[in-house]
Scaffold this active site. Structure first.
Site, PDB file in Angstrom:
ATOM      1  N   GLY A  72       0.805  -1.210   0.000  1.00 10.55           N
ATOM      2  CA  GLY A  72       0.000   0.000   0.000  1.00 10.55           C
ATOM      3  C   GLY A  72       0.839   1.261   0.000  1.00 10.55           C
ATOM      4  CB  CYS A  73       0.349   4.427   1.832  1.00  6.68           C
ATOM      5  SG  CYS A  73      -1.303   4.802   1.194  1.00  6.68           S
ATOM      6  CB  ALA A  74       4.414   1.076   3.632  1.00  8.00           C
TER       7      ALA A  74
END
Length: 372
Positions: free
Chosen positions: A137-139
């Site tokens: 995801g956003c990581a």
């Protein structure tokens, strides 16, 4: 020493403003018992504009998972080459000089990965290694930087291309009417980015140490429910408070490197929402100005998932970059709850080859001491 060069950024041409988002929410969810709360939460994000890969009318009309994934693949193949070419030019590299392509995306699915298409279509060598990252995801933006760093430590003369393609609007689900889902509808945007990590030379952030941290027992805080209609984004109400748990991780990594957070010069972090940036100011005891590039990304693009860190870093470059040897940090946060963190210093001009090799030998000798 591995250097993260200037990213290339692209956003789709369809734009939606905060006012349009609020008007749509009022109209679409007129009878929702928590509509006023949702409207306040959307306003509090500070997201003024977002870019969408399709017009809003098509975004709201869910055609099914199959059609959406076809849109994802077609739009990725149309839009990715331009950011790849610009990223290579920014780093003064050619496709034939790239040894690994890291492709990150959590908003569509392809097998083989888009990396195979990029290699076949854009003049990369058949021997180019591929590393697709789909579930961070956003990581994933931070993870891509860190895996590129690791690769360049292992193979000091190598170059790595990172590509991020996030069409978050293709995950819009009209039947998801919980507060968290409705807030997400006003937060996420679409974007693409690419950047090169050079094993030798280059202008940008010299990557010196990286680390990863998983907050125990939080894997259900940010997640996808994969259903017939596609990816249903699920956001726990506890997520906005995660910086209290992750700020010490940043402090520890910086301390391990022999630096001090208050004395650092720039911070590029994933701006998932305003609370993340506000809490980092509080827990790291830093002024809001230190997160101005991430804040600008959030305001002008929304949460663009794994592309956030690259968009914010590009803004630092647009601002003239940092001073020679300025100390900085990049951090991505996402599902898990996961943090991917990198620290390094700014290189105004590329290191000479001999100096770079000497530093790489030091990295390999020191092991954990320099590479996390």
């Amino acid at each position: 020493m591995a250097t993260l060069c200037r990213p290339a950024i692209a956003v789709p041409e369809h734009v939606i403003t905060m006012q349009q988002t609020l008007d749509l929410a009022r109209e679409t969810h007129a009878g929702h018992p928590q509509r006023d709360l949702v409207l306040r939460l959307i306003q509090n994000t500070g997201v003024q504009t977002r870019h969408l890969v399709q017009p809003i009318e098509k975004t709201l009309a869910h055609p099914g998972f199959e059609v959406r994934n076809q849109v994802y693949e077609a739009e990725a193949k149309t839009r990715v080459p331009e950011v790849v070419r610009r990223a290579l030019a920014n780093a003064e590299t050619e496709p034939s000089e790239i040894d690994l392509i890291v492709y990150v995306s959590c908003t569509g699915f392809m097998m083989p990965s888009l990396t195979a298409w990029i290699i076949n279509s854009m003049g990369f060598r058949p021997e180019t290694r591929q590393l697709p990252i789909a579930q961070l995801g956003c990581a994933a933006g931070g993870a891509a930087i860190n895996r590129a760093h690791d690769f360049c430590v292992a193979y000091p003369d190598s170059n790595v291309l990172i590509v991020s393609c996030e069409f978050c609007s293709l995950c819009y689900q009209p039947t998801d009417i919980g507060v968290g889902s409705l807030l997400s509808n006003g937060l996420f945007g679409d974007a693409l980015s690419a950047a090169v990590v050079r094993g030798q030379g280059g202008t940008g952030m010299r990557l010196e140490r990286n680390g990863s941290h998983l907050v125990p027992d939080t894997e259900d805080w940010i997640s996808y429910a994969v259903r017939d209609t596609g990816f249903h984004f699920q956001l726990d109400k506890r997520v906005p408070g995660t910086m209290e748990m992750l700020a010490p991780v940043l402090l520890d990594l910086v301390d391990l490197h022999g630096w001090s957070v208050p004395n650092m010069d720039f911070f590029i972090v994933h701006a998932g929402g305003p609370r993340i940036l506000d809490d980092l100011c509080h827990f790291l005891d830093l002024p809001p100005e230190m997160f101005r590039y991430s804040r600008a990304t959030l305001t002008e693009r929304g949460n663009i998932a794994s592309s956030v860190v690259f968009d914010a870093l590009a803004r630092l470059f647009d601002d003239g970059g940092a001073a020679e040897s300025a100390q900085g940090l990049i951090a991505g946060f996402g599902p898990g709850i996961t943090a991917e963190v990198a620290v390094g210093s700014w290189a105004k001009e590329g290191l000479g080859a001999d100096v770079g090799r000497d530093l790489d030998e030091l990295e390999l000798t020191a092991g954990v001491a320099l590479s996390g």
